[in-house]
Scaffold this active site. Structure first.
Site, mmCIF file in Angstrom:
data_model
loop_
_atom_site.group_PDB
_atom_site.id
_atom_site.type_symbol
_atom_site.label_atom_id
_atom_site.label_comp_id
_atom_site.label_asym_id
_atom_site.label_seq_id
_atom_site.Cartn_x
_atom_site.Cartn_y
_atom_site.Cartn_z
ATOM 1 N N ASP A 17 -35.764 121.624 -10.280
ATOM 2 C CA ASP A 17 -34.765 122.700 -10.283
ATOM 3 C C ASP A 17 -33.720 122.365 -11.342
ATOM 4 O O ASP A 17 -33.028 121.343 -11.255
ATOM 5 C CB ASP A 17 -34.122 122.786 -8.899
ATOM 6 C CG ASP A 17 -33.333 124.069 -8.694
ATOM 7 O OD1 ASP A 17 -33.294 124.893 -9.626
ATOM 8 O OD2 ASP A 17 -32.758 124.233 -7.608
ATOM 9 N N GLU A 112 -36.963 126.944 -12.092
ATOM 10 C CA GLU A 112 -37.517 126.060 -11.068
ATOM 11 C C GLU A 112 -39.020 126.259 -10.935
ATOM 12 O O GLU A 112 -39.550 127.336 -11.204
ATOM 13 C CB GLU A 112 -36.824 126.248 -9.717
ATOM 14 C CG GLU A 112 -36.911 127.629 -9.142
ATOM 15 C CD GLU A 112 -36.267 127.724 -7.755
ATOM 16 O OE1 GLU A 112 -36.420 126.794 -6.944
ATOM 17 O OE2 GLU A 112 -35.617 128.748 -7.488
#
Length: 363
Positions: A17, A112
């Protein structure tokens, strides 16, 4: 998946992420913004925060917040218009790094992705070392920082990536996974939005342990097809595979508002982060969409949908914004307050010209 002794072998899943992605790209490209509270998004009219720098987050500014509210919380907040072409290009650089380690890449958005590194191209045994190496390469190539979560399934990898943000990583092992889930408030569960969390609270479910105490029948009765998923994750079980190169039938996002909406502008502002979320998914996966559907749920829980299909896939987020505005406008003034809005894209197809090389790897 079994080992030489025939026992089930845990998968090794990494969730990467990017930290404050859009805002970090803007600070990287404009050094004058470094160390300052910035929000990517519009400061007026459709003013919604798409992303906030960590400096802005200290004041309580976060994505999907109306810009007026954000400015009130942080008077020195600097608004920067989004540059999705740049975010997509940087995302592609990051994806090429992932592809050096595994073809099993499932992007969730531009910032992500899940990676299954159980069998990886480097022959590396320890997933935490793979995550460290990937994060270091992202920093070297793009100048940006990423966080990572490592676990034996997607749910726990996603939860782990939030534990040591920014610029950190965490591991949740098969041994400590169930205990981790039991202690977690359900409102922090990935896949449990505000409306579902409220419903769980009304049913006396506040933590993972409370959720684990409910039978499968109870969860199916109250949460329908999500019941088996909640039953599993309460026990640290998530059988979902990392699915590279998938083209879903549709992709959507929705939000339940804390107060009913009665005017066009607040509704249009509330839709902006949903538009950016679904567009980001399509961009990250090289997917085009021809059908846009707006979902409206009123205060009395009645709902309507309005759709528009165009001859060729939408070329830019501005096209999606325009269609959503056209679908939204005729329902005002609404017959009742609006409690929920959603945007979904369907008639999805792979963009032939924009197919990412690492997605070809996964075929």
């Amino acid at each position: 998946m079994t080992n030489d002794e025939g026992h089930e072998r845990p998968r090794k899943i990494i969730h990467i992420d990017m930290d404050a992605y859009y805002a970090s790209v803007e600070q990287r490209d404009n050094p004058e913004l470094c160390g300052k509270p910035i929000a990517v998004g519009g400061s007026a009219a459709r003013g919604v925060v798409a992303a906030a720098s960590y400096e802005a987050r200290k004041f309580g500014v976060h994505s999907a917040m109306p810009s007026v509210t954000a400015k009130r919380k942080c008077p020195d907040l600097i608004f920067v218009p989004p540059r999705f072409d740049v975010y997509k290009a940087v995302s592609q650089q990051i994806r090429e790094i992932f592809a050096d380690y595994t073809p099993m890449i499932e992007p969730l958005s531009l910032d992500e992705a899940y990676l299954d590194v159980t069998h990886n191209l480097k022959g590396m045994e320890i997933a935490t070392e793979i995550a460290l190496e990937i994060r270091a390469r992202i920093k070297a190539v793009t100048g940006l920082i990423a966080s990572a979560g490592i676990s034996y399934n997607k749910f726990l990898a996603k939860m782990a990536s939030d534990l040591n943000k920014p610029n950190g990583q965490a591991v949740i092992t098969p041994r400590n996974g169930p205990a981790f889930v039991e202690a977690l408030p359900v409102k922090k569960f990935h896949g449990v939005g505000p409306a579902t969390a409220d419903k769980m609270h009304r049913l006396g479910i506040d933590t993972g342990a409370d959720l684990k105490g409910k039978t499968l029948e109870f969860l199916v009765e109250h949460f329908g097809k999500s019941g088996p998923y909640f039953y599993g994750i309460a026990r640290g079980i998530d059988e979902r595979q990392v699915k590279p190169n998938r083209v879903r039938k549709s992709v959507g996002a929705e939000d339940t508002f804390s107060q009913d909406l009665h005017a066009f502008e607040p509704a249009r502002e509330g839709l902006q982060p949903l538009i950016e979320k679904v567009w980001g998914y399509c961009e990250a996966n090289g997917i085009g969409a021809k059908t846009v559907t707006l979902k409206v749920k009123y205060a009395d829980f009645n709902q309507i949908t309005r759709s528009k299909t165009v001859p060729t896939p939408l070329a830019a987020i501005a096209d999606l914004e325009e269609i959503v505005g056209l679908l939204l406008s005729p329902i005002f003034p609404p017959r009742k307050g609006i409690r929920l809005l959603g945007v979904s894209l369907s008639s999805l197809e792979r963009r032939a010209a924009g197919m990412e090389p690492q997605l070809r790897l996964a075929l």
